[in-house]
Design an enzyme around this catalytic site. Structure first.
Site, short mmCIF file in Angstrom:
data_model
loop_
_atom_site.label_atom_id
_atom_site.label_comp_id
_atom_site.label_asym_id
_atom_site.label_seq_id
_atom_site.Cartn_x
_atom_site.Cartn_y
_atom_site.Cartn_z
N THR A 197 0.81 -1.21 0.00
CA THR A 197 0.00 0.00 0.00
C THR A 197 0.85 1.27 0.00
OG1 THR A 197 -1.69 -1.13 1.23
CG2 THR A 197 -1.65 1.26 1.45
N ARG B 26 -13.70 -8.37 0.36
CA ARG B 26 -12.88 -8.05 1.53
C ARG B 26 -12.36 -6.61 1.43
NH1 ARG B 26 -7.38 -6.18 2.48
NH2 ARG B 26 -6.74 -6.95 4.50
N VAL B 27 -12.49 -5.89 2.52
CA VAL B 27 -11.97 -4.52 2.59
C VAL B 27 -10.92 -4.48 3.70
CG1 VAL B 27 -12.57 -2.14 3.18
CG2 VAL B 27 -14.11 -3.49 1.74
C1 SD4 Z 1 -4.73 -4.23 3.24
N1 SD4 Z 1 -3.09 -2.80 4.28
O1 SD4 Z 1 -5.57 -4.31 2.34
C2 SD4 Z 1 -3.61 -3.23 3.03
C3 SD4 Z 1 -2.64 -3.79 2.05
C4 SD4 Z 1 -1.31 -3.90 2.50
O2 SD4 Z 1 0.28 -5.54 2.97
O3 SD4 Z 1 -0.70 -2.94 2.89
N2 SD4 Z 1 -0.86 -5.14 2.48
O4 SD4 Z 1 -4.74 -4.92 4.25
#
Ligand code: SD4
Length: 345
Positions: free
Chosen positions: A206, A234-235
């Protein structure tokens, strides 16, 4: 039993110890502005775009939107926007949010077919009475605002998904992060979401970006395609105000990356900001929040990555992660650099 006098003495002692601890972490008095910081290696390139706005005394809000649009549009970054790895059903679903210095915020969740979810989130903030739009409603709104409908699944990401399908069991798993303690479960967890594992191929994920502009205003943006091969619908934490991002102009701003379920559970970014309000430096506020997550389940924390990044209103910044490997990028008039984040493990 404690008598009243002893209680007052102990309270005074512990509060002076706490303030010593906080002060020993506090930075100098000068304000560094403008400044922009963002998560992971791709933050460096994203900061370049944000800096073009900040150096001309533009707003932090414009800067963070422009900055995170860089990885959103890059098909080679398979964890944000266009070219992001899809969910189990082969659908690329995007999560984004944005927040300004007045506490205005906007968010889109599980948005498909749009290259720049961050700009849709900003329009939710500026043009609707709401904060969050999800799924089809978010798409409908984006199209009504003139965004183009595109296919976000690139051939490379489709290939990666088809490869994953060969070995995956198509079964939703509950509390998968807890099962990571169990050796037998670890292999199936790995195929479900390889980026759970620190240093895994999808670990750079992210983008969270925080900026302080020349007027002393803070804003933040956070955008992602979320965990690879997640269940449809999924969020994660990234579009959840308080979890993936939080901004309070009186104090500072924070954002997160990593396993979103853990960040939501701890309302992580809000916690980082509240710790800064109590006097902790950005780095120590991030560290304490990471510790909160690790202490809930130390065994499972060994196998997941969560990182926080924070910027206070003086332009001081810091980060902390569970695992090694988390990097963040900083750009100011004096500095353009990538910094390895400290970690607990
Ligand atoms: C999530 N935090 O969708 C985000 C993606 C991410 O390692 O950073 N994944 O959970």
């Amino acid at each position: 039993m404690l008598n009243r006098r002893k209680f007052i003495q102990i309270s005074a002692l512990s509060s002076s110890f706490l303030s010593f601890q906080k002060k020993s972490w506090a930075g100098s008095g000068a304000i560094t502005k403008p400044i922009v910081i963002s998560t992971w290696d791709f933050g460096k390139q994203s900061n370049v775009e944000a800096w073009k706005i900040l150096e001309k005394n533009g707003s932090a809000l414009d800067a963070v939107e422009a900055g995170v649009k860089i990885p959103e549009a890059d098909p080679n970054i398979q964890t944000v926007g266009y070219g992001g790895l899809p969910d189990r059903d082969g659908r690329v679903t995007l999560d984004s949010c944005i927040m300004d210095h007045l506490g205005n915020c906007g968010s889109v969740m599980c948005l498909e077919h749009i290259m720049h979810p961050i700009s849709v989130a900003r329009m939710v903030m500026e043009k609707t009475p709401h904060i969050i739009l999800a799924g089809d409603g978010a798409l409908q709104f984006a199209l009504s605002q003139g965004f183009e409908k595109i296919n976000l699944l690139t051939p490379e990401s489709e290939r990666a998904w088809k490869e994953w399908l060969k070995s995956s069991k198509y079964e939703p798993k509950m509390n998968i992060e807890n099962e990571l303690n169990d050796k037998k479960a670890a292999s199936s967890a790995e195929t479900m979401a390889p980026l759970y594992l620190a240093g895994g191929p999808y670990n750079h994920d992210t983008i969270g970006m925080l900026a302080l502009d020349a007027s002393g205003n803070l804003s933040g943006a956070c955008t992602t395609s979320g965990l690879a091969f997640k269940m449809h619908g999924r969020v994660g934490d990234s579009p959840v105000i308080g979890a993936g991002l939080y901004v309070d102009n009186e104090v500072g701003a924070a954002t997160s990356t990593g396993v979103g379920e853990e960040v939501i559970r701890s309302v992580g970014s809000h916690l980082v900001v509240e710790l800064m309000r109590q006097g902790y430096s950005p780095e120590l506020a991030c560290k304490k929040t990471v510790e909160r997550i690790v202490n809930r389940n130390p065994a499972s924390a060994k196998s997941i990555q969560v990182g926080f990044l924070a910027l206070n209103r003086k332009g001081e910044y810091g980060a902390y992660a569970i695992q090694k490997g988390f990097t963040y990028a900083v750009r100011s008039s004096k500095l353009e650099t990538l910094i390895p984040g400290k970690s607990i493990l």
